[in-house]
Design an enzyme around this catalytic site. Structure first.
Site, PDB file in Angstrom:
ATOM      1  N   LYS A  79       0.860  -1.187   0.000  1.00 26.95           N
ATOM      2  CA  LYS A  79       0.000   0.000   0.000  1.00 26.95           C
ATOM      3  C   LYS A  79       0.892   1.231   0.000  1.00 26.95           C
ATOM      4  O   LYS A  79       1.973   1.214   0.595  1.00 26.95           O
ATOM      5  CB  LYS A  79      -0.876   0.011   1.254  1.00 26.95           C
ATOM      6  CG  LYS A  79      -2.070   0.929   1.155  1.00 26.95           C
ATOM      7  CD  LYS A  79      -3.278   0.209   0.599  1.00 26.95           C
ATOM      8  CE  LYS A  79      -4.468   1.138   0.491  1.00 26.95           C
ATOM      9  NZ  LYS A  79      -5.689   0.410   0.127  1.00 26.95           N
ATOM     10  N   GLY A 180     -21.233   6.215  -0.928  1.00 24.96           N
ATOM     11  CA  GLY A 180     -20.359   6.610  -2.031  1.00 24.96           C
ATOM     12  C   GLY A 180     -20.319   5.555  -3.106  1.00 24.96           C
ATOM     13  O   GLY A 180     -21.306   4.860  -3.376  1.00 24.96           O
ATOM     14  N   VAL A 182     -19.029   2.649  -3.244  1.00 24.48           N
ATOM     15  CA  VAL A 182     -19.396   1.291  -2.827  1.00 24.48           C
ATOM     16  C   VAL A 182     -20.771   1.264  -2.154  1.00 24.48           C
ATOM     17  O   VAL A 182     -21.667   0.509  -2.557  1.00 24.48           O
ATOM     18  CB  VAL A 182     -18.344   0.693  -1.868  1.00 24.48           C
ATOM     19  CG1 VAL A 182     -18.758  -0.705  -1.433  1.00 24.48           C
ATOM     20  CG2 VAL A 182     -16.985   0.650  -2.539  1.00 24.48           C
TER      21      VAL A 182
HETATM   22  P1  NAI Z   1     -16.355   7.071  -1.337  1.00 22.37           P
HETATM   23  O1  NAI Z   1     -15.465   8.191  -0.951  1.00 22.37           O
HETATM   24  O2  NAI Z   1     -16.866   6.974  -2.719  1.00 22.37           O
HETATM   25  O3  NAI Z   1     -17.642   7.044  -0.371  1.00 22.37           O
HETATM   26  C1  NAI Z   1     -17.596   7.205   1.013  1.00 22.37           C
HETATM   27  C2  NAI Z   1     -18.909   7.832   1.433  1.00 22.37           C
HETATM   28  O4  NAI Z   1     -18.973   7.862   2.864  1.00 22.37           O
HETATM   29  C3  NAI Z   1     -19.067   9.263   0.946  1.00 22.37           C
HETATM   30  O5  NAI Z   1     -20.360   9.422   0.382  1.00 22.37           O
HETATM   31  C4  NAI Z   1     -18.909  10.083   2.228  1.00 22.37           C
HETATM   32  O6  NAI Z   1     -19.663  11.290   2.189  1.00 22.37           O
HETATM   33  C5  NAI Z   1     -19.448   9.131   3.260  1.00 22.37           C
HETATM   34  N1  NAI Z   1     -19.018   9.371   4.639  1.00 22.37           N
HETATM   35  C6  NAI Z   1     -17.820   9.813   5.095  1.00 22.37           C
HETATM   36  N2  NAI Z   1     -17.826   9.876   6.429  1.00 22.37           N
HETATM   37  C7  NAI Z   1     -19.028   9.439   6.834  1.00 22.37           C
HETATM   38  C8  NAI Z   1     -19.634   9.259   8.110  1.00 22.37           C
HETATM   39  N3  NAI Z   1     -18.988   9.547   9.251  1.00 22.37           N
HETATM   40  N4  NAI Z   1     -20.906   8.787   8.158  1.00 22.37           N
HETATM   41  C9  NAI Z   1     -21.577   8.498   7.037  1.00 22.37           C
HETATM   42  N5  NAI Z   1     -21.058   8.650   5.801  1.00 22.37           N
HETATM   43  C10 NAI Z   1     -19.796   9.115   5.705  1.00 22.37           C
HETATM   44  O7  NAI Z   1     -15.553   5.740  -0.905  1.00 22.37           O
HETATM   45  P2  NAI Z   1     -15.811   4.264  -1.429  1.00 22.37           P
HETATM   46  O8  NAI Z   1     -14.919   3.986  -2.574  1.00 22.37           O
HETATM   47  O9  NAI Z   1     -17.269   4.020  -1.549  1.00 22.37           O
HETATM   48  O10 NAI Z   1     -15.236   3.404  -0.206  1.00 22.37           O
HETATM   49  C11 NAI Z   1     -15.980   3.244   0.994  1.00 22.37           C
HETATM   50  C12 NAI Z   1     -15.184   2.413   1.975  1.00 22.37           C
HETATM   51  O11 NAI Z   1     -14.910   1.132   1.411  1.00 22.37           O
HETATM   52  C13 NAI Z   1     -13.813   2.998   2.346  1.00 22.37           C
HETATM   53  O12 NAI Z   1     -13.543   2.667   3.696  1.00 22.37           O
HETATM   54  C14 NAI Z   1     -12.857   2.260   1.437  1.00 22.37           C
HETATM   55  O13 NAI Z   1     -11.558   2.206   2.001  1.00 22.37           O
HETATM   56  C15 NAI Z   1     -13.503   0.906   1.404  1.00 22.37           C
HETATM   57  N6  NAI Z   1     -13.173   0.133   0.198  1.00 22.37           N
HETATM   58  C16 NAI Z   1     -13.440   0.627  -1.038  1.00 22.37           C
HETATM   59  C17 NAI Z   1     -13.132  -0.105  -2.176  1.00 22.37           C
HETATM   60  C18 NAI Z   1     -13.474   0.389  -3.533  1.00 22.37           C
HETATM   61  O14 NAI Z   1     -13.402  -0.420  -4.471  1.00 22.37           O
HETATM   62  N7  NAI Z   1     -13.856   1.636  -3.721  1.00 22.37           N
HETATM   63  C19 NAI Z   1     -12.475  -1.420  -2.066  1.00 22.37           C
HETATM   64  C20 NAI Z   1     -12.313  -1.897  -0.712  1.00 22.37           C
HETATM   65  C21 NAI Z   1     -12.622  -1.116   0.378  1.00 22.37           C
END
Ligand code: NAI
Length: 344
Positions: A79, A180, A182
């Protein structure tokens, strides 16, 4: 400072990369190349101090070793964290690409928090060891979010079958934190499968639009972890499962994509002690890396990638069954399996 850092786990190498003219400061941690090149995304983030960045790189790279091994990928775990000190310029991304290229293929990057598929295109000007580039429809690769969402959906189905004895989501109530890339995809799939949704996101507009489209109930972000539901699905931040939050959960299952959901190893035992079924994060959220690695290796049409993502469901079912049989927490079962697979 490094060899006795709390999260140092005999990492094979930790590289510190700088390029002052380009504004680059980065840490590239290679936890294990036992199974192949260390694969794992790069995070672009503002850290309180260097130690916090190092902790993130050490923890996340170990998690990638476990994730890639459990997903049966021919890759090790690594990472990178890139310090967000100024603007994310092309010069900075290219300098980061040169740092990766200098590792000669022992580390392969992709997007993580704060990095987009467009950023990968800029990094790719300086290195071939990059994946998650934008692709035309049908091919493996591109933004891993939808693949991760699909893996979480099928993994949650394994948990619902195991814990609730149900083969489908009709009427199953899921509380989703974070909507978001995911979490939004998980919500769409669950709504289409007939689940009842309660959702929260710090982005009010995003939560409002999704709730209206899918007929979900919205709650404030401070309440989503105490909603009485069948499943809590964390898809925002890591370390949300703490002593206090676990005590307040009112669900039978925790199944979501966020990385490093357990604040400490003791929290896996706590959640188990409450009789809540926990889907180990790095097993259920592997859909994205499965897609990204298929792209990097240049092998994998959409159908074979879909089959590999579908395999998350029986893999989790096996972990749940073994955990029941041994009386061990699910995260401990998964960690032990992963460590065997990486020769530790
Ligand atoms: P993203 O940035 O697209 O979405 C995250 C969402 O969570 C955003 O809509 C944000 O406004 C919201 N958010 C932030 N803090 C918050 C809180 N305290 N309460 C409620 N909502 C909150 O990120 P993504 O790509 O959807 O990833 C989500 C999680 O999954 C992260 O932890 C990431 O590390 C993990 N992940 C993502 C992968 C991927 O393929 N994108 C793969 C494996 C893990």
């Amino acid at each position: 400072m490094l060899f006795d850092a709390p999260d140092f786990d005999a990492h094979e190498a930790v590289h510190f990369a700088t390029d002052p003219r380009a504004g680059l400061k980065a840490i590239i941690a290679l936890h294990s190349t036992h199974r192949g090149p260390a694969a794992g995304g790069c995070r672009y983030w503002t850290y309180a101090d260097d130690a916090a960045a190092l902790t993130d790189a050490l923890r996340l790279s170990r998690g990638m070793s476990y994730k890639n091994a459990m997903a049966n990928l021919p890759m090790g775990g690594g990472k990178a964290v890139v310090f967000k000190d100024g603007a994310k310029t092309d010069a900075l991304l290219e300098a980061f690409g040169r740092a990766i290229e200098g590792l000669g293929g022992r580390y392969v990057t992709a997007e993580d928090v704060g990095m987009s598929d467009a950023d990968m295109t800029v990094i790719a000007r300086a290195t071939k060891h990059v994946s998650g580039l934008p692709v035309a429809g049908g091919a493996a690769g591109g933004n891993p979010g939808p693949s991760t969402a699909e893996g979480v959906f099928v993994g949650m189905r394994a948990a619902v079958r195991h814990k609730l004895g149900r083969d489908d989501f009709a009427g199953v109530h899921v509380a989703i934190q974070g909507l978001g890339s995911v979490g939004g995809g998980v919500a769409e799939r669950l709504a289409a499968a007939g689940a009842r949704l309660t959702v929260a996101d710090v982005d009010e507009a995003r939560a409002g639009a999704l709730a209206a489209r899918l007929g979900a109930k919205r709650v404030p972000v401070a309440e989503i972890m105490t909603v009485a539901a069948d499943v809590f699905s964390p898809n925002a931040l890591g370390a949300v499962l703490t002593q206090d939050s676990i005590a307040a959960l009112d669900v039978a299952i925790v199944a979501g994509a966020a990385n490093n959901q357990l604040a400490t190893p003791a929290d896996g035992a706590r959640i188990h002690g409450r009789g809540i079924l926990y889907a180990p994060d790095y097993v259920i959220n592997a859909g994205g890396i499965i897609n990204v690695v298929a792209e990097y290796l240049g092998r994998g049409d959409a159908a074979s990638v879909a089959a590999d993502i579908a395999a998350i469901e029986p893999r989790l079912a096996a972990i749940f069954a073994e955990a029941d049989a041994s009386g061990q927490p699910t995260d401990a079962m998964a960690d032990a399996q992963a460590r065997r697979l990486i020769g530790r």
